[in-house]
Design a protein around this motif. Structure first.
Motif, PDB file in Angstrom:
ATOM      1  N   ALA A 239      47.487  41.946  36.043  1.00 41.84           N
ATOM      2  CA  ALA A 239      48.804  41.418  36.424  1.00 41.84           C
ATOM      3  C   ALA A 239      49.233  41.955  37.788  1.00 41.84           C
ATOM      4  CB  ALA A 239      49.842  41.771  35.360  1.00 41.84           C
ATOM      5  N   ILE A 240      49.015  43.244  38.027  1.00 41.43           N
ATOM      6  CA  ILE A 240      49.358  43.834  39.323  1.00 41.43           C
ATOM      7  C   ILE A 240      48.531  43.187  40.427  1.00 41.43           C
ATOM      8  CG2 ILE A 240      49.247  45.954  40.706  1.00 41.43           C
ATOM      9  CD1 ILE A 240      49.934  47.483  38.114  1.00 41.43           C
ATOM     10  N   HIS A 241      47.246  42.980  40.159  1.00 42.47           N
ATOM     11  CA  HIS A 241      46.375  42.352  41.152  1.00 42.47           C
ATOM     12  C   HIS A 241      46.840  40.927  41.471  1.00 42.47           C
ATOM     13  CE1 HIS A 241      42.776  41.422  43.409  1.00 42.47           C
ATOM     14  NE2 HIS A 241      42.656  40.313  42.702  1.00 42.47           N
ATOM     15  N   ALA A 242      47.162  40.170  40.448  1.00 42.60           N
ATOM     16  CA  ALA A 242      47.626  38.790  40.667  1.00 42.60           C
ATOM     17  C   ALA A 242      48.914  38.773  41.486  1.00 42.60           C
ATOM     18  CB  ALA A 242      47.826  38.090  39.328  1.00 42.60           C
ATOM     19  N   LEU A 243      49.841  39.671  41.173  1.00 43.38           N
ATOM     20  CA  LEU A 243      51.097  39.751  41.918  1.00 43.38           C
ATOM     21  C   LEU A 243      50.837  40.167  43.364  1.00 43.38           C
ATOM     22  CD1 LEU A 243      54.166  39.561  41.861  1.00 43.38           C
ATOM     23  CD2 LEU A 243      54.214  41.930  41.070  1.00 43.38           C
ATOM     24  N   ARG A 244      49.960  41.154  43.555  1.00 43.27           N
ATOM     25  CA  ARG A 244      49.630  41.626  44.906  1.00 43.27           C
ATOM     26  C   ARG A 244      49.002  40.509  45.726  1.00 43.27           C
ATOM     27  NH1 ARG A 244      44.939  44.173  47.331  1.00 43.27           N
ATOM     28  NH2 ARG A 244      43.907  44.053  45.326  1.00 43.27           N
TER      29      ARG A 244
END
Length: 161
Positions: A102-107
């Motif tokens: 999720a953090i990667h997708a947001l980043r």
């Protein structure tokens, strides 16, 4: 002559390619903004950043707001990268993997928005993205704050006297 396969005897023909002029008129479509889409870097407050009509020619205040938002988004992309690095060093669990994803997708979403903003070819927007990435890197990933915590800084200065 149509310029295709005639004339020079090599069967290739002669074609003249002229590059598009810059700035190129942007299709106004139903939006009716009438702004120019630049294909080279330019200075100026009348630009389009990510969304049609924004900031457009709404004045210097909206232009500065758009630059500030690009700066914050670039810093956020770097901060999310730092958060991702910290999470990746913790326990390897399924929930941790979902959080990292999720953090990667947001980043990546934020990074792509910054990239699209830079594609406005506005120098102010470009510089805001660079400064934002630099600030985000310094605050989140450079290790400066890990090296020089309050106690560490005092110990470092007393040992060097």
């Amino acid at each position: 002559m149509n310029g295709m396969g005639e004339g020079d005897g090599n069967g290739m023909g002669s074609m003249t390619m002229t590059p598009p002029s810059s700035p190129m008129p942007m299709s106004t479509g139903n939006h009716g903004h009438g702004m120019m889409m630049h294909m080279t870097f330019f200075w100026g407050k009348d630009t389009l950043v990510i969304f049609p009509g924004w900031p457009g020619n709404a004045g210097i205040g909206m232009y500065l707001l758009s630059i500030f938002i690009v700066l914050i988004m670039a810093a956020l992309a770097e901060a999310l990268s730092a958060v991702s690095n910290r999470f990746s060093q913790s326990d390897k669990t399924a929930s941790n993997a979902v959080t990292l994803t999720a953090i990667h997708a947001l980043r990546m979403g934020v990074a792509y928005l910054v990239m699209l903003a830079v594609m406005s070819f506005n120098v102010g927007v470009f510089l805001a993205a660079l400064v934002g990435h630099a600030i985000g890197y310094f605050l989140g990933r450079s290790g400066f704050f890990h090296r020089y915590r309050a106690g560490d800084l005092e110990a470092h200065t007393t040992t060097n006297k």
